[in-house]
Design a protein around this motif. Structure first.
Motif, PDB file in Angstrom:
ATOM      1  N   TRP A 274      31.543  38.190  43.813  1.00  0.00           N
ATOM      2  CA  TRP A 274      31.147  37.849  45.609  1.00  0.00           C
ATOM      3  C   TRP A 274      30.346  36.944  45.635  1.00  0.00           C
ATOM      4  O   TRP A 274      30.462  36.269  46.670  1.00  0.00           O
ATOM      5  CB  TRP A 274      30.743  39.551  45.632  1.00  0.00           C
TER       6      TRP A 274
ATOM      7  N   ASP B  78      34.490  46.660  46.542  1.00  0.00           N
ATOM      8  CA  ASP B  78      34.721  46.590  44.871  1.00  0.00           C
ATOM      9  C   ASP B  78      32.269  46.181  44.947  1.00  0.00           C
ATOM     10  O   ASP B  78      31.632  46.614  44.117  1.00  0.00           O
ATOM     11  CB  ASP B  78      34.262  44.733  44.921  1.00  0.00           C
TER      12      ASP B  78
ATOM     13  N   ILE C  65      41.826  36.633  53.433  1.00  0.00           N
ATOM     14  CA  ILE C  65      41.760  38.140  54.112  1.00  0.00           C
ATOM     15  C   ILE C  65      41.953  38.803  52.576  1.00  0.00           C
ATOM     16  O   ILE C  65      41.476  39.706  52.834  1.00  0.00           O
ATOM     17  CB  ILE C  65      42.955  37.955  55.279  1.00  0.00           C
ATOM     18  N   TRP C  66      43.540  39.382  52.277  1.00  0.00           N
ATOM     19  CA  TRP C  66      43.288  40.080  51.410  1.00  0.00           C
ATOM     20  C   TRP C  66      42.519  40.090  50.048  1.00  0.00           C
ATOM     21  O   TRP C  66      42.266  41.094  50.024  1.00  0.00           O
ATOM     22  CB  TRP C  66      44.931  39.647  50.518  1.00  0.00           C
ATOM     23  N   ASN C  67      41.973  39.106  49.558  1.00  0.00           N
ATOM     24  CA  ASN C  67      40.617  38.833  48.949  1.00  0.00           C
ATOM     25  C   ASN C  67      39.234  39.750  49.583  1.00  0.00           C
ATOM     26  O   ASN C  67      39.100  40.099  48.557  1.00  0.00           O
ATOM     27  CB  ASN C  67      40.021  37.448  48.124  1.00  0.00           C
ATOM     28  N   TRP C  68      39.341  39.043  50.498  1.00  0.00           N
ATOM     29  CA  TRP C  68      37.428  38.991  51.245  1.00  0.00           C
ATOM     30  C   TRP C  68      37.935  41.547  51.427  1.00  0.00           C
ATOM     31  O   TRP C  68      37.281  42.323  51.881  1.00  0.00           O
ATOM     32  CB  TRP C  68      37.531  39.254  52.517  1.00  0.00           C
ATOM     33  N   SER C  69      39.581  41.735  51.838  1.00  0.00           N
ATOM     34  CA  SER C  69      39.459  43.270  52.354  1.00  0.00           C
ATOM     35  C   SER C  69      39.363  44.486  51.027  1.00  0.00           C
ATOM     36  O   SER C  69      38.344  44.459  51.265  1.00  0.00           O
ATOM     37  CB  SER C  69      41.149  43.385  51.981  1.00  0.00           C
ATOM     38  N   PHE C  70      39.079  43.673  49.510  1.00  0.00           N
ATOM     39  CA  PHE C  70      38.015  44.077  48.525  1.00  0.00           C
ATOM     40  C   PHE C  70      36.921  44.331  48.310  1.00  0.00           C
ATOM     41  O   PHE C  70      36.182  45.285  47.462  1.00  0.00           O
ATOM     42  CB  PHE C  70      38.248  43.393  47.112  1.00  0.00           C
TER      43      PHE C  70
ATOM     44  N   GLU D 131      45.342  31.941  54.515  1.00  0.00           N
ATOM     45  CA  GLU D 131      44.626  32.857  55.526  1.00  0.00           C
ATOM     46  C   GLU D 131      44.765  33.861  54.951  1.00  0.00           C
ATOM     47  O   GLU D 131      43.917  34.786  54.924  1.00  0.00           O
ATOM     48  CB  GLU D 131      45.036  32.455  56.674  1.00  0.00           C
TER      49      GLU D 131
ATOM     50  N   PRO E 153      34.190  45.807  50.514  1.00  0.00           N
ATOM     51  CA  PRO E 153      33.600  46.164  50.511  1.00  0.00           C
ATOM     52  C   PRO E 153      33.880  47.472  48.991  1.00  0.00           C
ATOM     53  O   PRO E 153      32.838  47.974  48.998  1.00  0.00           O
ATOM     54  CB  PRO E 153      34.041  46.835  51.814  1.00  0.00           C
TER      55      PRO E 153
END
Length: 59
Positions: free
Chosen positions: A14, A47, A38-43, A34, A45
């Motif tokens: 990260w 992780d 967004i999908w990647n960053w949704s993990f 995009e 918190p």
């Protein structure tokens, strides 16, 4: 030790992702898509919470 290593590398992943430390030519083809970003960053918190709690519990 294996779980502690996994936690460490999740945090490292990260940090590398946040600071854009990988050159663009090494990123996957749709890195700028995009929806994938967004999908990647949704993990993030989940992780980070899991990794930090795993690092704190070093019995």
């Amino acid at each position: 030790m294996l779980f502690l290593g996994t936690d460490f590398f999740f945090i490292l992943y990260w940090l590398v992702t946040f600071f854009h430390l990988i050159p663009e030519e090494y990123l996957y083809q749709d890195y700028q898509n995009e929806l994938l970003v967004i999908w990647n960053w949704s993990f993030f918190p989940l992780d980070i919470l899991t990794s930090f709690s795993g690092c704190l519990d070093t019995r």
